[in-house]
Design an enzyme around this catalytic site. Structure first.
Site, mmCIF file in Angstrom:
data_model
loop_
_atom_site.group_PDB
_atom_site.id
_atom_site.type_symbol
_atom_site.label_atom_id
_atom_site.label_comp_id
_atom_site.label_asym_id
_atom_site.label_seq_id
_atom_site.Cartn_x
_atom_site.Cartn_y
_atom_site.Cartn_z
ATOM 1 C CB CYS B 8 2.470 -6.692 -11.991
ATOM 2 S SG CYS B 8 0.569 -5.142 -12.278
ATOM 3 N N GLY B 36 1.748 -11.371 -8.002
ATOM 4 C CA GLY B 36 0.741 -10.300 -8.420
ATOM 5 C C GLY B 36 0.249 -12.214 -8.508
#
Lengths: 465, 465, 465, 465
Positions: B8, B36
């Site tokens: 992320c 991501g």
């Protein structure tokens, strides 16, 4: 993007037995996407039906799984494909290629890279004789000429049309059984032939042949028509060859792994960088390419100069296609989205290498970015001459008044982009790096394949009827 | 892709007055897309309403003009954003972030980079006490803990939650007025603070701050909670710092123009290449990076070795996201779609530089490609040690049994990928190149921030309730 | 549309062996689409996984082939479905049902027709105790109550929740194995049970059972909980029944082919028309129904009066869902899009029959249209009493200040809509036509199942937390 | 749907000053949607540009807000629109209308309702002469003829084309300034003229004029060409009129509120029902129309017979367009989706009224449904004669071998559909109900406007070239 824009990539495939024409052409298109990002299309036939799918957008936007499935309904034996850069507005879906028409030959499909310089007078004559056009492309003029030559087999009709058409062009044609390839007598735009285990393939550049499972065989010769008869490749030298291929293919357009008319693009670029150092050395610490366009020449410049090559600019691979932002603030910030300086340039005297300068706006931003990031000096080196003239053979070099070099001297350009020094490679340097006769019309205004009678319409766009 | 996958990137923005939070976070997300690519989301608030838009897909697929317009309905003052790499299946839209919940604090939104190693026992306890979950992410556990701390102001509630949660994590939280940032005591995942003319911004990496118009201020410290109170940045050192930031951020994940905990990613990579030459020189003609991951280390290797750097591999920028092809033939051809050798390698002894080897399949294909293109020898050099252990702090290093180095010796790997020689950089070399204490758990199995009690679920995915 | 809006239709299915739950529920939803056109959703389970698909839009917009395929990935044995009319804005996707939550029971899904009158105080208490909410629906309160009753089997937990919840509601619940149905002690909203060859089905109206291949068995009784155990239908009378089903189901909502608590909707409507003639005869030439809502009562009125029934109004079946036009001119023209008079009314004294008048705007337009088309007189007859009070049990009767009858006398309404005469059916007439105790609260303000403590929020929408 | 399918509705608009042509044509199309549900298109011009938007699908699917906005970019003064029922496969997007071509007249657009019976020989001749076609529609033949008449003003060119074309057709043509309407000498298909405050409108049926804000003026006369010159309506009677308008427009196609060649559709249908009772009375209790097609005739039958009209069949307005279900079980259940019996028929002797029987499959299902619902007897009455012959003038009556009446006697049909008795209205009855000469070719095989030389292609589809 502040680069000359190629107007197209073309592809064709022909098999003795059914093959996954849609799937293979799709892969091939992905390998030619750099030649045109505004529209994409594929036509396939199984000998009975001919299906076309095309739309505005990148190959992967146009060819969703659903659209490919529609083409795969046929057990196709042959097909064409096209990636297009169009110059006249994004909503002109009807100009996307392959163009098709139902004629006395049956249904025909055509894809085209280049431009006909006499499209306008030909179209005017056809209209007076009762013809109907569906698009505003010069390509359709050829389709109409073919329709009028319905009494001839398709390859012969194509040869007849070549005698009438002027300009620089590489074309692929098909009906439900046959595939025909042709290239103008100056060979301005590239077109390569590949051999499949049981068939043949055609592509603007050889790397796309590999993606279709074909082995590079040779280039279509300037002035030649090539077609497949039975399972043999047939050829006719329709017009005497007078080769002057476009130098910009080696300077910028072609993939670095392309082989064009016998000359490797990567090697030509490295040699341009070497020539550039010979012509315009700079007292500096590092060589930094503008990614990705300046990378080959930067290798050559580093090799000749002995300076280290450094990645001073990061190119965000996800910056691609973002819609236009509504506020000035966002637009300003966005200039950092695509390219950003790395710490490599801090405190350094930088030789910045790019392949060309069109409007100069991007170059100016990059120089500014490098200075902000702490570069002590920026020496801008360009691996081609200043672009001063429009191209009439299939490249959009921006309207002439937007070409910074058409209006400004090298010193004025240097001042505008804010570099410490600026130098362009000479025409002679380009020629030496490529090693043969090439078209340099955008640099010197000498057009080997003629010019449109009406010079006003610089982009050759046919006005709407 | 045969690379470790970051789980992320996170972003936050807070302004004293309304600002185009949606537009700025959108630009920032594009700068963090490399962290991501499976889902993206933005939450914004104007102090009264809080809107969220999120979906599976790339930032540009999720944030169409229409979706941004929906967020722009608010004159937002603050917001969060998230780019996600999820490990548990593409249809889990409900796991996309920001996660939100309506609680005694009002509505809360959260974004998260990293993993809680004690999520499972915490979730089990909450369930027994009557809690309801909407997702299968560990992130939601923190949201539930916050809901139970409704009597405390949000920053204090976040601090309380930190005392309970274990693992490596960087988190941003918001309600309708406040923005709170926190980073685990080991600082495993990065989190930077930027200053806006009238506000603050937060991002996993500093280049994303620049895209939001913010100037880099400092990093959130390991164990620190940071929030904006009035117009001032407030901070509390909740847990004693014990910094061991993830080495892989410098090896591969972070953009080359990122500055992480005071160390430039580009410089660290060049130094890794230099260390790599020192440890494992090769008798060769040219240095070729695997684009783009091997580029920094290749510069260092070339610098130390004195060998020329050449672009021996072309990376097609349009190859990105093509759906899986239905036939084996197409899948085979597709391996040439993304990377293709240039003429630079013909007849050469090549040092091929990459940052890491995960499964080895791509490395094997590249070596094969170079040989087919005429490379005489291929000496593979990797700028990190062999990956042998799973990461529990937010990186998907592939299941352990797929890690080639977990099963095979270096010599066995060399034989598998077909290189003439193969060498990996040592742990010590990595540490020297970065210059401080770092987490090297995926190389040596020493986990500074603890491990899940249950080692079986290597990816920490909470099983469906 | 100027009609009271039903807030929902619910469906459930349970099979001993796998059945095409998604396909059957999709068909069933199409049969209940008239009960809610703003969102649709289906949840299915195979005993191991539970999948949900839902979105804003009509059933056929939400359930594309692709979405159904996603559900069909499971060999489902049970499932729920919902068609929703939401009262609080079209962008509230998170309020679409089935709602789901992961709880100590495992994952639960719920669909709901009706309203809890004590949702707000219950929610406030749960929030204080640390609960998290995902939606602003009253339905989620029940889900949270169930999560707190994780120690009880699902049917017993549902029974416990019923003792706490007040209002009028029909609910279906599922986990991965079980299906539970419940109906409030007043039976305000309908809920029917059907028998499948090897299983059971539930639906708001019996015609939806037929579409799922089930045979109508009986209604769920007021105050009853019903579930399937092994292969048997189990039942518990949790609260003493005190039936007052909603009269509007017979007046307007239910399909004419529905059987509700033993009374046919079509017959009830015909009897309302007969009662209407008895109470309010008119000297006229023809009876014209407002299609389709006035059709049953028009048959009854024609039958009792002996006047011929004529199709004086054409309803365009394609007028459905057109987006709002940007200019006043287009909006004016659009009023003729949905309904247009035929030549039947020219020169005639018309008895115009509709089931109800809410705002009066549509009635006024229709009367005007008939006069323009040449009707000599228009006698408006309404087969229900004037609507003067809000519904708290799941119907959106428009805000009270928009109810024309809440503000105006019958004579004032007549003047507003421009009819020659106007009459409404009496409460007694409605009761006689249906033949049992019914809820007439929207006509007389007597609420059998209680009212919310806070009378201000007439629609019971929970304000955003 | 088991009904004859109209092939099209056409619309045109022309204003002295700019008007919202796209918006008005969109509304008009919604009023003509019943004439064609497979494709829709609109062309508009502001005198300089001509834009077209068209696609497969219903009007509301094709004309999204975005597509209308694209058309509204022009301040249009004139335009055309088309709703299409195509007979040759749903993927033929290139056959959607308006068709356009760039010709010596400039760009032309055309919309067409009907068929040219000599399209094939004309097309063959044009192909031999070098013409190119884009579609497989007969409509394009007219476009090509006009292109060859570029020396004539558009109305005169249209008149010349009329002298060559045979069959039944109503056509609207436009270039960037002018609008031209024409109707074949037999007036087979309808075409009405309306007056706008400052302009004119044209539509297949008058109710669509009202939606565009125009007042019905008169019908285009058989054999007439009408165009707007300056601000005046000009007309030329090109071919001598020999009116035989299509009887099916009154029987089924036209909206009940349409006035065609001076005869109201609703009145004609009521009279057909009255004639039907006169010819074929039935001993029964109630009259039940098949909604919506049998409703007008049912009123007439009820009126003459004195029997009460009841709504014995409920038509689900949401059943419209559901994709084909994958299992036989679902397909069987789906037959109840569209129509369902109400309690009205229980224990009754029913006269069931429909306008026509094509294949008989739907009729059979309805009769079965009524019996299941408890009808004691079902007497089927059809308000038109048996369809035995194909239509060559723009209606798809199903392939001849699928016409139940082409193969079976009335008694055999009765047995097949399972009715107690069955009767069709006579040709004479139809003629009396309409009150003038009409085309009854599909009933009696007498074709007033000629037949294609090649009778095999019953649908007149031009085979692919």
């Amino acid at each position: 993007m502040d680069k000359p824009q190629e107007e197209c990539g073309v592809l064709g495939i022909w098999g003795e037995a059914p093959l996954d024409a849609a799937g293979l052409l799709h892969l091939g298109l992905l390998a030619l996407q750099h030649r045109g990002q505004e529209a994409a299309g594929i036509a396939v036939s199984d000998g009975k039906e001919l299906l076309v799918e095309k739309d505005l957008g990148l190959v992967n936007q146009v060819f969703t799984e659903e659209r490919l499935q529609r083409l795969r309904r046929l057990e196709a034996r042959l097909g064409l494909a096209h990636a297009r850069y169009s110059t006249t507005g994004s909503n002109l879906r009807f100009n996307a290629q392959p163009l098709t028409a139902r004629t006395a030959h049956g249904v025909l499909a055509i894809v085209h890279n280049g431009n006909f310089t006499n499209a306008k007078p030909l179209r005017d004559r056809l209209l007076r004789e009762g013809a109907t056009f569906q698009s505003t492309t010069d390509t359709e003029v050829m389709l109409l000429l073919l329709a009028r030559l319905g009494h001839l087999p398709l390859p012969q009709a194509a040869a007849e049309a070549m005698r009438v058409l002027e300009g620089g062009y590489s074309i692929l044609l098909m009906d439900r059984q046959r595939l025909v390839a042709l290239r103008d007598p100056h060979g301005v735009r590239p077109l390569a032939i590949g051999r499949l285990p049981q068939g043949y393939a055609f592509a603007s550049e050889p790397p796309a042949l590999a993606l279709m499972g074909a082995e590079y065989l040779r280039d279509v010769r300037p002035g030649e028509v090539v077609w497949v008869e039975g399972d043999r490749l047939e050829s006719a030298q329709v017009l005497p060859p007078s080769p002057t291929p476009c130098a910009f293919e080696w300077i910028y357009f072609a993939r670095p792994d392309s082989l064009l008319d016998g000359v490797e693009a990567y090697e030509a670029r490295v040699r341009m960088g070497m020539e550039l150092f010979r012509e315009a050395p700079a007292a500096a610490d590092i060589v930094v390419p503008v990614p990705d366009s300046g990378m080959g020449a930067a290798v050559g410049y580093a090799r000749s100069s002995g300076l280290p090559l450094e990645y001073g600019l990061y190119k965000n691979p996800y910056a691609g296609r973002t819609f236009i932002q509504p506020t000035q603030e966002l637009r300003d910030l966005k200039t950092r989205l695509k390219l950003a300086p790395t710490s490599a340039v801090r405190g350094k005297r930088v030789v910045l290498i790019d392949d060309s300068i069109v409007r100069g706006t991007t170059s100016r931003r990059i120089v500014g970015m490098l200075r902000e990031a702490g570069a002590r000096e920026v020496h801008f080196r360009v691996s081609s001459p200043p672009i001063r003239f429009p191209c009439y053979y299939g490249i959009d070099t921006a309207a002439r008044k937007e070409l910074i070099a058409a209006e400004k001297s090298v010193e004025e350009i240097r001042a505008y982009i804010g570099a410490d020094t600026l130098a362009f490679l000479s025409e002679e340097g380009v020629r030496r790096a490529i090693g043969g006769p090439v078209c340099l019309a955008c640099f010197n205004g000498r057009y080997p394949a003629g010019v449109p009678g009406d010079r006003e319409g610089e982009k050759l766009a046919l006005e709407a009827i």
